[in-house]
Motif scaffolding. Structure first.
Motif, PDB file in Angstrom:
ATOM      1  N   ALA A   1      -0.449  -7.612  -3.150  1.00 16.30           N
ATOM      2  CA  ALA A   1       0.137  -6.707  -4.135  1.00 16.30           C
ATOM      3  C   ALA A   1      -0.054  -5.254  -3.717  1.00 16.30           C
ATOM      4  CB  ALA A   1      -0.486  -6.953  -5.513  1.00 16.30           C
ATOM      5  N   GLY A   2      -1.251  -4.935  -3.213  1.00 17.57           N
ATOM      6  CA  GLY A   2      -1.508  -3.582  -2.739  1.00 17.57           C
ATOM      7  C   GLY A   2      -0.607  -3.188  -1.589  1.00 17.57           C
ATOM      8  N   LEU A   3      -0.390  -4.116  -0.659  1.00 13.64           N
ATOM      9  CA  LEU A   3       0.517  -3.850   0.462  1.00 13.64           C
ATOM     10  C   LEU A   3       1.943  -3.603  -0.040  1.00 13.64           C
ATOM     11  CD1 LEU A   3      -0.663  -6.588   3.003  1.00 13.64           C
ATOM     12  CD2 LEU A   3      -0.988  -4.122   3.245  1.00 13.64           C
TER      13      LEU A   3
ATOM     14  N   LEU B   1      -1.068  -2.600 -10.877  1.00  9.22           N
ATOM     15  CA  LEU B   1      -1.140  -1.461  -9.956  1.00  9.22           C
ATOM     16  C   LEU B   1      -0.033  -0.454 -10.243  1.00  9.22           C
ATOM     17  CD1 LEU B   1      -1.842  -3.282  -6.544  1.00  9.22           C
ATOM     18  CD2 LEU B   1      -3.509  -2.306  -8.127  1.00  9.22           C
ATOM     19  N   LEU B   2       1.180  -0.945 -10.417  1.00  8.15           N
ATOM     20  CA  LEU B   2       2.317  -0.062 -10.681  1.00  8.15           C
ATOM     21  C   LEU B   2       2.122   0.708 -11.985  1.00  8.15           C
ATOM     22  CD1 LEU B   2       5.150  -2.526  -9.640  1.00  8.15           C
ATOM     23  CD2 LEU B   2       4.662  -0.343  -8.502  1.00  8.15           C
TER      24      LEU B   2
ATOM     25  N   VAL C   1      -6.030  -0.071   2.343  1.00  8.94           N
ATOM     26  CA  VAL C   1      -5.549  -0.668   1.096  1.00  8.94           C
ATOM     27  C   VAL C   1      -6.713  -1.174   0.249  1.00  8.94           C
ATOM     28  CG1 VAL C   1      -4.183  -2.563   0.133  1.00  8.94           C
ATOM     29  CG2 VAL C   1      -3.262  -1.183   2.012  1.00  8.94           C
ATOM     30  N   TRP C   2      -7.733  -1.777   0.870  1.00  7.80           N
ATOM     31  CA  TRP C   2      -8.887  -2.223   0.091  1.00  7.80           C
ATOM     32  C   TRP C   2      -9.617  -1.041  -0.553  1.00  7.80           C
ATOM     33  CZ3 TRP C   2      -9.887  -6.509  -2.177  1.00  7.80           C
ATOM     34  CH2 TRP C   2      -9.425  -7.715  -1.662  1.00  7.80           C
ATOM     35  N   ASN C   3      -9.685   0.082   0.145  1.00 11.45           N
ATOM     36  CA  ASN C   3     -10.312   1.267  -0.451  1.00 11.45           C
ATOM     37  C   ASN C   3      -9.493   1.797  -1.624  1.00 11.45           C
ATOM     38  OD1 ASN C   3     -12.687   1.462   1.077  1.00 11.45           O
ATOM     39  ND2 ASN C   3     -11.627   2.477   2.761  1.00 11.45           N
ATOM     40  N   LEU C   4      -8.166   1.736  -1.525  1.00  9.93           N
ATOM     41  CA  LEU C   4      -7.322   2.118  -2.656  1.00  9.93           C
ATOM     42  C   LEU C   4      -7.555   1.183  -3.841  1.00  9.93           C
ATOM     43  CD1 LEU C   4      -3.977   2.933  -0.801  1.00  9.93           C
ATOM     44  CD2 LEU C   4      -5.366   4.564  -2.088  1.00  9.93           C
TER      45      LEU C   4
ATOM     46  N   GLU D   1      -8.800   4.521  -6.644  1.00 14.11           N
ATOM     47  CA  GLU D   1      -7.767   5.047  -7.548  1.00 14.11           C
ATOM     48  C   GLU D   1      -6.744   4.014  -7.990  1.00 14.11           C
ATOM     49  OE1 GLU D   1      -6.852   7.167  -3.506  1.00 14.11           O
ATOM     50  OE2 GLU D   1      -8.575   6.216  -4.480  1.00 14.11           O
ATOM     51  N   TRP D   2      -6.592   2.904  -7.274  1.00 16.47           N
ATOM     52  CA  TRP D   2      -5.652   1.868  -7.690  1.00 16.47           C
ATOM     53  C   TRP D   2      -6.315   0.715  -8.444  1.00 16.47           C
ATOM     54  CZ3 TRP D   2      -1.658   0.600  -3.243  1.00 16.47           C
ATOM     55  CH2 TRP D   2      -0.937   1.762  -2.928  1.00 16.47           C
ATOM     56  N   LYS D   3      -7.590   0.784  -8.682  1.00 15.54           N
ATOM     57  CA  LYS D   3      -8.322  -0.365  -9.244  1.00 15.54           C
ATOM     58  C   LYS D   3      -7.768  -0.759 -10.611  1.00 15.54           C
ATOM     59  CE  LYS D   3     -13.087  -1.937  -9.899  1.00 15.54           C
ATOM     60  NZ  LYS D   3     -14.511  -1.519  -9.826  1.00 15.54           N
ATOM     61  N   PRO D   4      -7.312  -2.008 -10.771  1.00 13.40           N
ATOM     62  CA  PRO D   4      -6.743  -2.434 -12.059  1.00 13.40           C
ATOM     63  C   PRO D   4      -7.797  -2.443 -13.159  1.00 13.40           C
ATOM     64  CG  PRO D   4      -6.121  -3.945 -10.299  1.00 13.40           C
ATOM     65  CD  PRO D   4      -7.205  -3.066  -9.759  1.00 13.40           C
TER      66      PRO D   4
END
Length: 329
Positions: free
Chosen positions: A135-137, A170-171, A283-286, A290-293
């Motif tokens: 999903a992050g990708l 994420l979105l 992507v894992w760091n995101l 800041e992207w953490k659900p």
């Protein structure tokens, strides 16, 4: 450390594939450089296929599935990792033809391993797992392509599954308007994602031969393939983008070139298995920051190894939603 460990072993017997939790020997693990004590894994559709003997996923049995694992390095003969490092592994050959995360230990090449980000707990890492990484990708593809929240809604197919449900989270966190496409209706997950507009998959899918449909979406994430993906491509606004990562419905794609040459549409493929290490780390760091659900844990069901076979059968029957976390110890 004992010489045996608990694992969900898949055996082939008289043409049938049997799922059984049992003690297996450490010597059964492949001869790679890093031994990891696995604390959590997760359930993905590919794991369910492996557990039922799908030779497109796993060629030889007996086998331990589990394409995701998080844990602590027990020992390593390589230079990348040392005893006590907290790490995670997704993709590559883990759980496919290399014994995977449904065992309390895995042995893998150091080059497959990612350091667990400081802001991510092991349970959170596996609540995400391959589904969350994929999903992050996909979201990253849309962002890198220049699709902004102000451009219009983003559609997500297979939206109650692992990749789809995390994509929606994420979105939404990034400020996008989201539209979920699903064959399921009024599920708990759909009610929790109350900021998302929901479309019935059958009603959404357009089987006509029309090259272009009414523009509806600035972008899309597709986990389904087939007629759903063709409908999405034909329904994009000018310069719209689809990130395609799955084929739950079909691997076929029956399209003309008109969406691409008249509307400037882009169809971008997403692969989580062989993604490069720099991409994985970024992507894992995101996902950890800041992207953490925010609702990740509430969409996750936790099981033991002993409870996993029944959940695998339910997944194959289309009766699961969200994410399933597997506790190894």
């Amino acid at each position: 450390m004992e010489n045996t460990f608990k694992a969900l072993l898949i055996r082939e017997e008289n043409g049938q594939f049997l799922k059984q939790v049992q003690q297996v020997s450490l010597s059964s693990l492949p001869d790679h450089d890093t031994l990891i004590r696995v604390t959590y894994s997760s359930l993905n559709y590919k794991d369910a296929l492996s557990a039922t003997g799908n030779k497109g996923v796993t060629r030889t049995f007996p086998h331990v599935p589990g394409i995701d694992a998080v844990g602590v390095v027990e020992e390593s003969s390589g230079k990348l990792w040392k005893k006590g490092d907290q790490v995670l592994v997704t993709g590559f050959d883990l759980g496919m033809n290399t014994w995977g995360g449904y065992g309390q230990y895995i042995r893998v090449p150091g080059e497959w391993i990612v350091a667990l980000p400081p802001n991510l707990q092991p349970q959170e890492a596996m609540a995400l797992g391959t589904a969350g990484f994929t999903a992050g990708l996909c979201v990253d593809k849309l962002v890198q392509a220049g699709i902004k929240p102000s451009d219009g809604p983003i559609a997500v197919s297979g939206a109650t599954g692992g990749v789809g449900s995390i994509s929606l989270q994420l979105l939404s966190k990034l400020g996008y308007q989201t539209v979920g496409i699903s064959g399921k209706k009024n599920t708990d997950l759909q009610q929790q994602l109350n900021g998302t507009e929901w479309l019935d998959r059958q009603e959404f899918t357009d089987e006509s031969k029309r090259a272009l449909l009414k523009p509806r979406f600035a972008g899309a994430i597709d986990t389904v393939g087939g007629s759903v993906l063709t409908t999405l491509v034909r329904s994009l606004q000018y310069n719209g983008v689809v990130a395609a990562c799955g084929m739950a419905q079909s691997g076929d794609l029956n399209l003309t070139v008109f969406p691409f040459i008249l509307n400037g549409v882009s169809l971008l493929g997403v692969d989580s298995v062989q993604a490069s290490m720099p991409v994985r780390q970024r992507v894992w760091n995101l996902l950890a920051n800041e992207w953490k659900p925010e609702q990740l844990v509430s969409f996750t069901k936790q099981l033991t190894l002993e409870e996993l076979p029944e959940q695998i059968d339910q997944m194959l029957a289309g009766q699961t939603e969200g994410r399933t976390l597997v506790k190894l110890w």
